[in-house]
Design an enzyme around this catalytic site. Structure first.
Site, PDB file in Angstrom:
ATOM      1  N   CYS A   1      -0.529   4.136   2.141  1.00  0.00           N
ATOM      2  CA  CYS A   1      -0.433   3.934   3.533  1.00  0.00           C
ATOM      3  C   CYS A   1       1.087   4.338   4.000  1.00  0.00           C
ATOM      4  O   CYS A   1       1.336   5.003   4.946  1.00  0.00           O
ATOM      5  CB  CYS A   1      -0.825   2.559   4.081  1.00  0.00           C
ATOM      6  SG  CYS A   1      -2.192   1.850   3.292  1.00  0.00           S
ATOM      7  N   ASP A   2       2.104   3.701   3.067  1.00  0.00           N
ATOM      8  CA  ASP A   2       3.435   3.526   3.586  1.00  0.00           C
ATOM      9  C   ASP A   2       4.615   4.465   2.911  1.00  0.00           C
ATOM     10  O   ASP A   2       5.674   4.794   3.297  1.00  0.00           O
ATOM     11  CB  ASP A   2       3.845   2.113   3.316  1.00  0.00           C
ATOM     12  CG  ASP A   2       3.057   1.114   4.642  1.00  0.00           C
ATOM     13  OD1 ASP A   2       2.699   1.722   5.541  1.00  0.00           O
ATOM     14  OD2 ASP A   2       2.917   0.250   4.097  1.00  0.00           O
TER      15      ASP A   2
ATOM     16  N   CYS B   1       0.936  -1.337   0.068  1.00  0.00           N
ATOM     17  CA  CYS B   1       0.085  -0.173   0.048  1.00  0.00           C
ATOM     18  C   CYS B   1       0.905   1.280  -0.091  1.00  0.00           C
ATOM     19  O   CYS B   1       1.354   1.674   0.853  1.00  0.00           O
ATOM     20  CB  CYS B   1      -0.935  -0.064   1.126  1.00  0.00           C
ATOM     21  SG  CYS B   1      -1.911   1.503   1.259  1.00  0.00           S
TER      22      CYS B   1
END
Ligand code: NAP
Length: 335
Positions: A140-141, A137
């Site tokens: 997300c990261d 992701c």
């Protein structure tokens, strides 16, 4: 024979879509059982820092967000069952039968939020370094890879789109693709080719993710073993992060052909999150292969729940008391 339990709403799945759906149906005073699946919380529960869920200006850990959403739904009476759905019967009309390893639920309405799972490379080191440099992701990261060098695996739209996104943070993005031709759309290819931070390695696969454990016990990805599938040449490339975008698989197999899906197995819903089965609604990544965010899943779970509530309200006079004995999956289907 497993225990049979009647309930107004069964929510299948416990990611943000399911937890939001349960909050709404339970708060509308419909008895609600959430079948969590193997792991509570879905994909978000495996994400460390969640910076983009509104309401948490300092960010929040994925497991804590899950726990807060669970507690909120539970406050209104939603019941959580740590079990997995093994079989459903949507073919004999409402109430529907949803069977788990331990119990058979007879539910007037079902909200399906069982999600999708990112495909894995299944190479050594991948599991060990997930969350420590290996990610599925970018949204997300990506933020944690500012000034770092990362690899993106895949040649489809996701790989290129997420690769382009990662150039906002990373020093360099190397897209490793197993063929010499990309699957992604021409428009995305043009954008990726024009981005000076992106380079491509074709005809190449990752055989292993390498890493180390630091003194404080934290693991860290340090490189990958690359193999050219045409020449067989193998070399180790130092890298800080590996983002894997080789497709997603919706977790829709248990529904067989009882619910309409697209050719990739994603459930089809209309603008009210209605599936092809009356009284069965869906939200989150079981149908959404475009946005894939915790907040969009939560919103879709809310919409699915509101539609379930309206559907139940319209049938208030026909709903059977919940304390009456219910036929089992076997007897109802005549098997
Ligand atoms: P995808 O289109 O299935 O692409 C997966 C990529 O990963 C392919 O290039 C494939 O290689 C590669 N791959 C698969 N298994 C692999 C393995 N074991 N090792 C190495 N590489 C592997 O998946 P996606 O990119 O996630 O897209 C899914 C759907 O969402 C598509 O319909 C896509 O168009 C859509 N989508 C659209 C957008 C957009 O419009 N902006 C953005 C994201 C996704 P091969 O090419 O050799 O098969």
């Amino acid at each position: 024979m497993s225990e049979v339990k009647k309930v107004r709403v069964v929510v299948i799945g416990s990611g943000p879509a399911g937890l939001t759906a349960a909050l709404y149906t339970a708060r509308a005073l419909y008895s609600t059982v959430v079948i969590t699946g193997k792991y509570m919380g879905g994909q978000i529960a495996t994400t460390s820092d969640v910076d983009n869920f509104p309401g948490f200006p300092d960010g929040i850990q994925g497991p804590e967000l899950t726990e807060r959403m669970r507690a909120q739904a539970e406050r209104f009476g939603a019941e959580f069952v740590f079990d997995e759905v093994t079989e459903v019967d949507f073919e004999h009309g409402s109430p529907y039968r949803v069977k788990t390893y331990n119990t058979e639920y007879v539910a007037d309405s079902v909200v399906v939020t069982i999600g999708a799972s990112p495909r894995h490379l299944n190479v050594p080191g991948e599991v060990e370094y997930t969350g420590y440099g290996v990610s599925y992701c970018a949204t997300c990261d990506g933020f944690f890879f500012r000034g770092k060098d990362v690899i993106v695996v895949g040649g489809g739209d996701s790989a290129l789109q997420e690769g382009i996104f990662l150039t906002k943070f990373a020093n360099s993005v190397t897209i490793v693709h197993r063929r010499d031709e990309l699957r992604a759309s021409v428009a995305l290819q043009k954008r990726a080719f024009a981005n000076p931070k992106i380079k491509f390695i074709y005809d190449t696969v990752i055989d292993e993710v390498k890493g180390e454990t630091l003194e404080d016990g934290i693991r860290k990805t340090t490189g990958v073993m690359l193999r050219n599938v045409k020449t067989g040449e193998v070399n180790e490339q130092p890298i800080d992060g590996v983002f894997i975008f080789i497709g997603y698989d919706p977790n829709s197999r248990i529904f067989g052909d009882q619910v309409a899906k697209n050719e990739d197995g994603y459930m089809l819903v209309d603008d009210k999150m209605r599936t092809s089965v009356e009284g069965v609604f869906a939200g989150g990544e079981i149908h959404d292969f475009t946005f894939r965010q915790a907040i969009t899943a939560a919103g879709q779970g809310c919409s699915a729940a509101l539609s379930a509530i309206h559907w139940l309200q319209d049938r208030e006079d026909e709903l059977q008391p919940l304390d009456e004995a219910a036929p089992t999956l076997e007897t109802a289907s005549g098997d």
